[in-house]
Structures are given as C-alpha cells and as structure tokens.
Design a protein around this motif. Sequence first.
Motif, short mmCIF file in Angstrom:
data_model
loop_
_atom_site.label_atom_id
_atom_site.label_comp_id
_atom_site.label_asym_id
_atom_site.label_seq_id
_atom_site.Cartn_x
_atom_site.Cartn_y
_atom_site.Cartn_z
N ASP A 78 6.97 -0.48 -4.36
CA ASP A 78 5.96 -1.01 -4.61
C ASP A 78 6.03 -2.26 -4.91
N ALA A 79 7.09 -2.85 -5.69
CA ALA A 79 7.62 -4.23 -5.90
C ALA A 79 7.79 -5.00 -4.50
N GLN A 86 12.75 -0.16 -5.06
CA GLN A 86 11.39 -0.50 -5.91
C GLN A 86 10.66 -1.00 -4.37
N ARG A 123 14.15 -5.79 -3.14
CA ARG A 123 13.48 -4.71 -3.71
C ARG A 123 13.53 -3.61 -3.17
N ALA A 148 11.95 -9.09 -0.92
CA ALA A 148 11.31 -7.89 -0.46
C ALA A 148 12.22 -6.79 -0.01
N VAL A 208 4.23 -5.93 -3.05
CA VAL A 208 3.86 -7.04 -3.89
C VAL A 208 4.30 -8.15 -3.43
N THR A 209 5.34 -8.25 -3.27
CA THR A 209 6.42 -9.51 -3.10
C THR A 209 6.06 -10.16 -1.80
#
Length: 270
Positions: A151-152, A149, A144, A141, A155-156
């Motif tokens: 949003d990624a 990133q 990312r 995370a 999600v992670t």
Amino acid sequence: MPIPEDVTGDEIDKDVRQELQSLPKTLAEDVAKNLVMVARLIDEDPEGAYAYSKIALRLASRVAAVREAGGFAAYATQRYSEALAEFRAARRMTGGVELWPVMADCERGLGRPEKALDMAGAPEVNKLDKAGQVEMRLVAAGARRDMGQLDAAIVTLQSPELAAGSVQPWTARLRYAYADALLAAGREGEAREWFAKAIEADRDGSTDASDRLAELDGVDFVDALDENENDIEGESEGESESGGAVVENATETEAVEDSAERGVVDRDED
C-alpha cells in the motif's frame, strides 16, 4: 579486447570527450573507444560491456565519466557493490547528484531497502531534475515493495507526474510500476487500466505492458514454431500409418522450420 573498425571514439558525448582531454591524445582515443563499446553493448550484452568498462577503468580511473560508465556496466550485470563504489567515486569527482537514484537502487540490490528509503528522503533529491525525481520515486516504491509494504508503494507512486496527461520519457515506466504494484495488491481492475495507460505512453517498447495486459485479459499466445512442429509430427505419423515414406516430406518439413526461424511467429518474447 578487440575494437571494431567502425568505432572511432568520436561517437562519445561531447562532455565526455572534454573530460578525456586531460589525457594524452592516444590514451584518450583508446579510452573513448572502450567507452563507445560499453554504450553499444550494455543493453544486449552487459557482460561484454562490463569487460570493456574494466579496460577503460584500467586506463583512466581518474576520469569521472569512466567511473560512471564502469558503474553502469557493473549495475547492468547486477554487481551492485562494485557499481555503488564506482558511482560514489564519480560523484566525489563531480559533486553532482545525478547518480543519486541509481545509487539508491544499488542499495536495494544489496538487500538494504531501508537505506534506499533514507536516500529517497535526503536533501540531494531536491537538487534532482524532474526525470531524476521520478526515478527516485520509482526506487522508493520498489524499496517499499521489498519490505512488503504494498500500500505504501502504491501511495509513493501517486504523484502529479503519474496523473499528467502529457507523455514524458518516464511516463510509461511510472505507469507500468503503478499498474504492477496495484496488481500485486490484488487490485486487478485498476491494474488493467494502468497497464493500458502505460501502453499508450510506451512509444519505444521499453516495457512489456502489452503482454501483461494480454495476460489479464486471458489472451494466450501460441508459438507458431511449436505449432508447426506439432502439425509436422502429426502429418508424419499419419503417413507412416498409411504406409507413406516419412522421408519424402523432409524437404517440406525443413521449409516450414526455415520459415519459422525467419520470424514467422505470433510473438518471440521482456
């Protein structure tokens, strides 16, 4: 470097002690004492811990535990290239995967988040225990976020471990990282909720979640020491204007400052 008299070397973990048995007795004792100093100082004085780790490495560089300690000491002082080299050496000696997440984080420290993400998807991750897998998720995370990133990254971090109601050693840090990512993405309401959940799990104060939540709630902490100094200055000016001798209040001023220095403050700090 000097070793305090209360350090005997017996304080080290039994597995490390077993590794040191391959060394001559006196040498093993010296190495053990330096490793104890690394563990003792690494949080409060990382540079000091690093210095002791270098001594241990000079004495026993072929011992995996020594290479690992050297890696963590270098990592704590942000010497990521050196830390990665030591972790790799320790891993070659043991064949284990426990250091995989911190090795990936060293890649982040070296400005290579893509490499950290590659490591997060490697087969070694499946061999990690639950704590190691959570740590790997935190590193991924972070990578990312390094790449912009957000949003990624969010999600992670969404995982069964994050949603679990039970508190584990990693729970506070995982919830904190999730809250921080949400806040960075502008999702303040959700971030506040997760900072609060991080506080519930943070039994040993390993995060500053309470401070972050207070900031979101608009709570302004006042340093009592600064406040006392301002009050004292105002009193002194008033007495000067009225003809009173400022020197007469020196004892009272010192008493107030002494009280503040003894810890009579609203908060002191990460």
